[in-house]
Design a protein around this motif. Structure first.
Motif, PDB file in Angstrom:
ATOM      1  N   PRO A 170       8.614   9.271  -6.797  1.00 56.19           N
ATOM      2  CA  PRO A 170       9.773   8.195  -6.674  1.00 56.19           C
ATOM      3  C   PRO A 170      10.757   8.129  -5.555  1.00 56.19           C
ATOM      4  O   PRO A 170      11.078   6.969  -5.008  1.00 56.19           O
ATOM      5  N   ASP A 171      10.631   9.295  -4.692  1.00 58.53           N
ATOM      6  CA  ASP A 171      11.340   8.957  -3.405  1.00 58.53           C
ATOM      7  C   ASP A 171      10.299   8.122  -2.288  1.00 58.53           C
ATOM      8  O   ASP A 171      10.832   7.399  -1.653  1.00 58.53           O
ATOM      9  N   ALA A 172       9.068   8.493  -2.386  1.00 60.55           N
ATOM     10  CA  ALA A 172       8.405   7.709  -1.370  1.00 60.55           C
ATOM     11  C   ALA A 172       8.145   6.380  -1.914  1.00 60.55           C
ATOM     12  O   ALA A 172       8.258   5.194  -0.963  1.00 60.55           O
ATOM     13  N   VAL A 173       8.436   5.719  -3.247  1.00 56.37           N
ATOM     14  CA  VAL A 173       8.363   4.506  -3.626  1.00 56.37           C
ATOM     15  C   VAL A 173       9.593   3.894  -3.022  1.00 56.37           C
ATOM     16  O   VAL A 173       9.655   2.878  -2.317  1.00 56.37           O
ATOM     17  N   ALA A 174      10.946   4.775  -3.165  1.00 57.59           N
ATOM     18  CA  ALA A 174      12.130   4.170  -2.775  1.00 57.59           C
ATOM     19  C   ALA A 174      12.171   3.897  -1.247  1.00 57.59           C
ATOM     20  O   ALA A 174      13.000   2.920  -1.078  1.00 57.59           O
TER      21      ALA A 174
ATOM     22  N   VAL B  43      15.694   2.560  -7.533  1.00 54.60           N
ATOM     23  CA  VAL B  43      14.282   2.533  -7.529  1.00 54.60           C
ATOM     24  C   VAL B  43      13.580   3.570  -7.811  1.00 54.60           C
ATOM     25  O   VAL B  43      12.784   3.832  -8.908  1.00 54.60           O
ATOM     26  N   ALA B  44      14.125   4.635  -7.209  1.00 62.07           N
ATOM     27  CA  ALA B  44      13.635   6.266  -7.412  1.00 62.07           C
ATOM     28  C   ALA B  44      13.974   6.504  -8.819  1.00 62.07           C
ATOM     29  O   ALA B  44      12.838   7.153  -9.535  1.00 62.07           O
ATOM     30  N   GLU B  45      14.925   6.222  -9.524  1.00 62.72           N
ATOM     31  CA  GLU B  45      15.464   6.609 -10.897  1.00 62.72           C
ATOM     32  C   GLU B  45      14.544   6.127 -11.739  1.00 62.72           C
ATOM     33  O   GLU B  45      13.801   6.632 -12.745  1.00 62.72           O
ATOM     34  N   TYR B  46      14.063   4.769 -11.447  1.00 66.70           N
ATOM     35  CA  TYR B  46      13.079   4.116 -12.195  1.00 66.70           C
ATOM     36  C   TYR B  46      11.704   4.612 -12.351  1.00 66.70           C
ATOM     37  O   TYR B  46      11.256   4.757 -13.479  1.00 66.70           O
ATOM     38  N   TYR B  47      11.383   4.864 -11.164  1.00 64.06           N
ATOM     39  CA  TYR B  47       9.774   5.265 -11.007  1.00 64.06           C
ATOM     40  C   TYR B  47       9.741   6.863 -11.297  1.00 64.06           C
ATOM     41  O   TYR B  47       8.732   7.402 -11.786  1.00 64.06           O
ATOM     42  N   ALA B  48      11.028   7.822 -11.223  1.00 65.20           N
ATOM     43  CA  ALA B  48      10.833   8.999 -12.004  1.00 65.20           C
ATOM     44  C   ALA B  48      10.669   9.046 -13.487  1.00 65.20           C
ATOM     45  O   ALA B  48      10.323   9.990 -13.985  1.00 65.20           O
TER      46      ALA B  48
ATOM     47  N   ASP C 220       0.920  -1.193  -0.056  1.00 62.21           N
ATOM     48  CA  ASP C 220      -0.057  -0.108  -0.104  1.00 62.21           C
ATOM     49  C   ASP C 220       0.965   1.455  -0.029  1.00 62.21           C
ATOM     50  O   ASP C 220       0.440   2.233  -0.558  1.00 62.21           O
ATOM     51  N   GLN C 221       1.913   1.245   0.884  1.00 60.62           N
ATOM     52  CA  GLN C 221       2.873   2.326   0.725  1.00 60.62           C
ATOM     53  C   GLN C 221       3.628   2.478  -0.759  1.00 60.62           C
ATOM     54  O   GLN C 221       3.642   3.546  -1.292  1.00 60.62           O
ATOM     55  N   TRP C 222       3.925   1.364  -1.298  1.00 58.28           N
ATOM     56  CA  TRP C 222       4.427   1.190  -2.773  1.00 58.28           C
ATOM     57  C   TRP C 222       3.568   2.051  -3.675  1.00 58.28           C
ATOM     58  O   TRP C 222       3.900   2.659  -4.446  1.00 58.28           O
TER      59      TRP C 222
END
Length: 119
Positions: A23-27, A49-54, A12-14
């Motif tokens: 992206p920072d919240a995902v990471a 992870v942050a780079e991917y989601y950004a 849920d956080q992801w």
């Protein structure tokens, strides 16, 4: 708390980070040494992870369904999921997702993330 509840808390956080294009919240949901394999080359750690989601398009949302869980040890849970990534300008992408969630001081984070496309 059962394995599905633990994974739901982490996922849920992801999902909240993905849906907000944060992206920072995902990471923050990943361990410092997490192995991350999206649909691009793999990375290790939250920065990848942050780079991917950004790089993901604005408006992308994630909906998941936990299909299977296994408690591998007191501090390690395997999850197998179905995830639908929806977009504003293209069809929904359905994928399989396997994760390993690891607990450190009762804080669960994703230590391994492996996506595969459905045919």
């Amino acid at each position: 708390m059962n394995t599905s509840s633990i994974l739901s808390t982490v996922l849920d956080q992801w999902k909240a980070g993905v849906d907000a294009h944060d992206p920072d919240a995902v990471a923050k949901v990943f361990t410092d040494d997490a192995i991350f394999q999206g649909l691009h080359p793999y990375s290790v750690g939250p920065a990848g992870v942050a780079e991917y989601y950004a790089s993901q398009p604005l408006g992308m949302k994630a909906d998941y369904e936990i299909l299977e869980t296994r408690q591998l040890s007191d501090d390690l849970i395997l999850g197998y999921l179905k995830v639908a990534f929806s977009f504003v300008d293209r069809p929904t992408l359905d994928v399989n997702l396997s994760i390993l969630a690891h607990s450190n001081n009762n804080t669960w984070k994703i230590a391994h993330y492996q996506v595969s496309k459905l045919s």
